[in-house]
Write an enzyme that holds these catalytic residues in place. Sequence first.
Site, PDB file in Angstrom:
ATOM      1  N   ARG A 127       0.882  -1.292  -0.099  1.00 29.83           N
ATOM      2  CA  ARG A 127      -0.005   0.121   0.057  1.00 29.83           C
ATOM      3  C   ARG A 127       0.869   1.186  -0.020  1.00 29.83           C
ATOM      4  O   ARG A 127       1.788   1.389   0.675  1.00 29.83           O
ATOM      5  CB  ARG A 127      -0.963  -0.110   1.079  1.00 29.83           C
ATOM      6  CG  ARG A 127      -1.869  -1.200   1.304  1.00 29.83           C
ATOM      7  CD  ARG A 127      -2.338  -1.316   2.737  1.00 29.83           C
ATOM      8  NE  ARG A 127      -3.236  -2.154   2.930  1.00 29.83           N
ATOM      9  CZ  ARG A 127      -2.618  -3.659   3.161  1.00 29.83           C
ATOM     10  NH1 ARG A 127      -1.523  -3.981   3.383  1.00 29.83           N
ATOM     11  NH2 ARG A 127      -3.587  -4.671   3.306  1.00 29.83           N
ATOM     12  N   ARG A 186     -21.952 -16.183  -4.380  1.00 30.87           N
ATOM     13  CA  ARG A 186     -22.401 -14.979  -5.152  1.00 30.87           C
ATOM     14  C   ARG A 186     -21.570 -13.640  -4.947  1.00 30.87           C
ATOM     15  O   ARG A 186     -21.845 -12.857  -5.795  1.00 30.87           O
ATOM     16  CB  ARG A 186     -23.817 -14.619  -4.929  1.00 30.87           C
ATOM     17  CG  ARG A 186     -24.091 -14.003  -3.493  1.00 30.87           C
ATOM     18  CD  ARG A 186     -25.601 -13.826  -3.251  1.00 30.87           C
ATOM     19  NE  ARG A 186     -26.319 -13.218  -4.110  1.00 30.87           N
ATOM     20  CZ  ARG A 186     -27.391 -13.033  -4.491  1.00 30.87           C
ATOM     21  NH1 ARG A 186     -28.492 -13.746  -3.832  1.00 30.87           N
ATOM     22  NH2 ARG A 186     -27.986 -12.596  -5.615  1.00 30.87           N
ATOM     23  N   ASP A 246     -31.296 -11.954  -8.282  1.00 32.13           N
ATOM     24  CA  ASP A 246     -31.913 -13.597  -8.009  1.00 32.13           C
ATOM     25  C   ASP A 246     -32.696 -13.575  -9.333  1.00 32.13           C
ATOM     26  O   ASP A 246     -33.434 -12.904  -9.869  1.00 32.13           O
ATOM     27  CB  ASP A 246     -32.800 -13.583  -6.681  1.00 32.13           C
ATOM     28  CG  ASP A 246     -31.658 -13.582  -5.556  1.00 32.13           C
ATOM     29  OD1 ASP A 246     -30.517 -13.987  -5.666  1.00 32.13           O
ATOM     30  OD2 ASP A 246     -32.476 -13.493  -4.348  1.00 32.13           O
ATOM     31  N   GLU A 247     -32.902 -15.157  -9.486  1.00 26.85           N
ATOM     32  CA  GLU A 247     -33.723 -15.119 -10.847  1.00 26.85           C
ATOM     33  C   GLU A 247     -35.146 -15.056 -10.741  1.00 26.85           C
ATOM     34  O   GLU A 247     -35.826 -14.723 -11.626  1.00 26.85           O
ATOM     35  CB  GLU A 247     -33.541 -16.768 -10.982  1.00 26.85           C
ATOM     36  CG  GLU A 247     -34.380 -17.607 -10.092  1.00 26.85           C
ATOM     37  CD  GLU A 247     -34.077 -19.318 -10.555  1.00 26.85           C
ATOM     38  OE1 GLU A 247     -34.907 -19.347 -11.673  1.00 26.85           O
ATOM     39  OE2 GLU A 247     -33.613 -20.169  -9.902  1.00 26.85           O
ATOM     40  N   GLU A 265     -26.542 -13.981   3.648  1.00 23.40           N
ATOM     41  CA  GLU A 265     -25.395 -13.473   2.716  1.00 23.40           C
ATOM     42  C   GLU A 265     -25.534 -11.786   2.417  1.00 23.40           C
ATOM     43  O   GLU A 265     -24.579 -11.073   2.378  1.00 23.40           O
ATOM     44  CB  GLU A 265     -25.161 -14.203   1.383  1.00 23.40           C
ATOM     45  CG  GLU A 265     -26.000 -14.090   0.355  1.00 23.40           C
ATOM     46  CD  GLU A 265     -27.503 -14.552   0.565  1.00 23.40           C
ATOM     47  OE1 GLU A 265     -28.271 -14.509  -0.414  1.00 23.40           O
ATOM     48  OE2 GLU A 265     -27.569 -15.239   1.504  1.00 23.40           O
ATOM     49  N   ASP A 266     -26.864 -11.465   2.134  1.00 26.79           N
ATOM     50  CA  ASP A 266     -26.948 -10.014   1.748  1.00 26.79           C
ATOM     51  C   ASP A 266     -26.711  -9.120   2.873  1.00 26.79           C
ATOM     52  O   ASP A 266     -26.511  -8.004   2.819  1.00 26.79           O
ATOM     53  CB  ASP A 266     -28.466 -10.003   0.863  1.00 26.79           C
ATOM     54  CG  ASP A 266     -29.467 -10.623   1.927  1.00 26.79           C
ATOM     55  OD1 ASP A 266     -29.198 -11.038   2.873  1.00 26.79           O
ATOM     56  OD2 ASP A 266     -30.706 -10.460   1.322  1.00 26.79           O
ATOM     57  N   ARG A 295     -32.619 -14.354   9.836  1.00 23.41           N
ATOM     58  CA  ARG A 295     -32.147 -13.363   9.379  1.00 23.41           C
ATOM     59  C   ARG A 295     -31.809 -12.351  10.743  1.00 23.41           C
ATOM     60  O   ARG A 295     -31.034 -11.571  10.628  1.00 23.41           O
ATOM     61  CB  ARG A 295     -33.049 -12.436   8.333  1.00 23.41           C
ATOM     62  CG  ARG A 295     -32.981 -13.157   6.893  1.00 23.41           C
ATOM     63  CD  ARG A 295     -34.278 -12.418   6.045  1.00 23.41           C
ATOM     64  NE  ARG A 295     -33.371 -11.232   5.679  1.00 23.41           N
ATOM     65  CZ  ARG A 295     -32.575 -11.289   4.344  1.00 23.41           C
ATOM     66  NH1 ARG A 295     -32.199 -12.524   3.784  1.00 23.41           N
ATOM     67  NH2 ARG A 295     -32.112  -9.955   3.932  1.00 23.41           N
TER      68      ARG A 295
END
Length: 759
Positions: free
Chosen positions: A431, A539, A555-556, A643-644, A714
């Site tokens: 860095r 993801r 998402d689908e 995860e979100d 959640r």
Amino acid sequence: MQTRKKYIFLTFLASWLLLFFFGGDQLRHFAFFSGRKAKARRSWPHWTDRSLLKNFADPEELQRDGDPSLLSPRERRAAWLSSYKSSRCRMETCFDFSRCEKHGFKVFTYPQERDQPVSESYGKILSSIERSRYHTANPEEACLFILSIDTLDRDHLSAQYVRDVDEKIRGFPLWNGGRNHLIFNLYSGTWPRYTGDLGFDIGQAILAKASFDTESFRPGFDISIPLFSKEHPQRGGERGWLYQDSVPPKKKYLLVFKGKRYLTGIGSGTRNALHHIHNGKDIISLTTCKHGKDWEKHKDTRCDKDNVDYEKFDYQELLHNSTFCIVPRGRRLGSFRFLEALQAACIPVLLSDGWELPFAEAIDWGKAAVVGSERLLLQIPSAVRCIHPERVLAFQQQTQFLWDAYFSSVDKIVHTTLEIIKDRLSPHRSRSRFLWNALPGGLLVLPDFSTHLGDFPFYYLQHGSSPSKKFTAFIRAVSQAESLSQSILRLIQAVSGSQYCAQILGLWSCEKPPPPSGKWPQTSVPLTIIQGRRKLSDRFFPFEAIQTDAVLSLDEHTSLSTSEVDFAFVVWLSFPERIVGFPTQSHFWDAEQGRWGYTSKWTNELSIVLTAAAFYHRYYHSLFTEYLPAGLRELVDGLAACEDILMNVLVAAVTKLPPIKVTQRKQHKEVVAQQVECGDGAAGSPPPGQRSPSAPHSAPAKAKGADSRRFSQRQDCLNQLADWFGYMPLVSSQLRLDPVLFKDQVSVLRKKYPRLEKP
């Protein structure tokens, strides 16, 4: 003859005139000029004449040359060499780089011995390493080794002092003369001299030490760390007192100090003289000699008055209400008040000659502290008065950044130490000093991702650049292998129709192979299918196929139009460091339950943008996978609904900013347990023995129960993340961005995104 005399006289006169004009300074040394000068000299006062010129220090305050507590430079050097036999160590000579080539930068902590307890502070250091992404339980993989022996307090009068360290470390088969070892130390030496002696030979080990003397510090090898108390938090830590990007109110005091005064011994000179700058108005300098067992035996004529004045002011109140805080040396060079001043946004004025400042290899202290000299104490008030208000504000804001980035917890102190060592291993990928001294800080900028400022979402303004004008759509697919769902087909068509879409990546998260290419829709942009590892954290894996700065996570089952995608991307271009998306949720503190609550109700408050339909920078994929410890990713994969939330928590922890919600035609509905369509072994499925949520097409009662379990998961995830980080990083907001003229009573032809208003 008379003419000759006349010429001789004129020549003599001219010579004297020339000598007077061009050699006047030399004439002052003649005897006939000395009388007047001597008279003038006698008009000046003698420096020892107390009636004419007041002394700044009484003779009893001045340290005598023969004070046994003071060491000469030669004695200090000899004491240092007795402890640092490898005093010429550098990374190139005393560190084995080959141990770090195969497995990278991994750190091994020696197993804890049952009969060897450690102090609370050293336990926090070991815990910080063991919880981190650097840790390995296999010494064969290790690049760096940490002793299990507590070496923090090497004052042999302390109860925490560990004896016979030399004998113990020589018995360790991995010791190897200290090579590739890191030793932590907070206190060295003892009364009355407080030398840097640790009481054992560190060999070729790197020393991370508080109160480091520049004479004993080995540049590029050792690391200076701050002195912190045993109450310093393990992780998280309290935030600074000045909010980010805020202007502090005008402080009541300019310069303050409140602390102990040593009557004798090392460190007494500076603190004894502090009372001279006290004016009782905007400069408050208070000391007390009422400490220690025998203070009354040694007290001087000032002690009683100082003790009375000392009790009139509250220390925390002074910190809150002062612009500058004096940080003098104590018995050792460092002190606790250094970190206290940083947290309070009180600019430290350092009076500790010879102190190697903490992490000075990376941190530019010239932007956050005033480094003074103990010998020039009386010039400090006038010096700080001359600092321009704009620079004072910059100093204050930098103290808050440094506190939050590197010093607010033991975790951050330890991780900063390790990252500095890691940078030394690969100087070409290390860095820059700018990255260490600018938001969000060196710990959150991964050089393995890039060393170019323009590749990170934080530095576009400073670098004068902008993110690429295209995005990658990243769709997590869990449809049956035989056929694709209608929802994913519509989603692919809508996204591919965006003028900003560069490519579409499909993450296939089922155990069964994806449908053949002939069953996927034809699109105007490349469509690539990636086989995942059937984990929810996949993801956010940094796939090489993602080449654009922007990622549209989907998402689908998400339903979006091309206009919605276009507008959201345009908004993201203005806020590339944040998550910008459609479905939002929020968190709150539940006082009755004593824990964080989670709600999906549509309210004005939002703190989470679900990654089922959200834009963010691709750097966060690297940060999610490489910065977060493996334990957090395992938590995500186990809860199947987390995860979100973790991604939102991570971005909020980095930016200290909330996500941004944009216009959405339809209310997003979370699809519960959509992974069941994959069959057995689906991504994110619970471990054996745990109940799996019901499918969307289940009976209403079962679907409601699945919703409840998912909601509970959640909420548990949110609280576990808050515990892991040590605080709640999420930031709430009430902002939603709509297109210009959105739902205004004007012609549709004047609107850029008219389709957003269609139901």
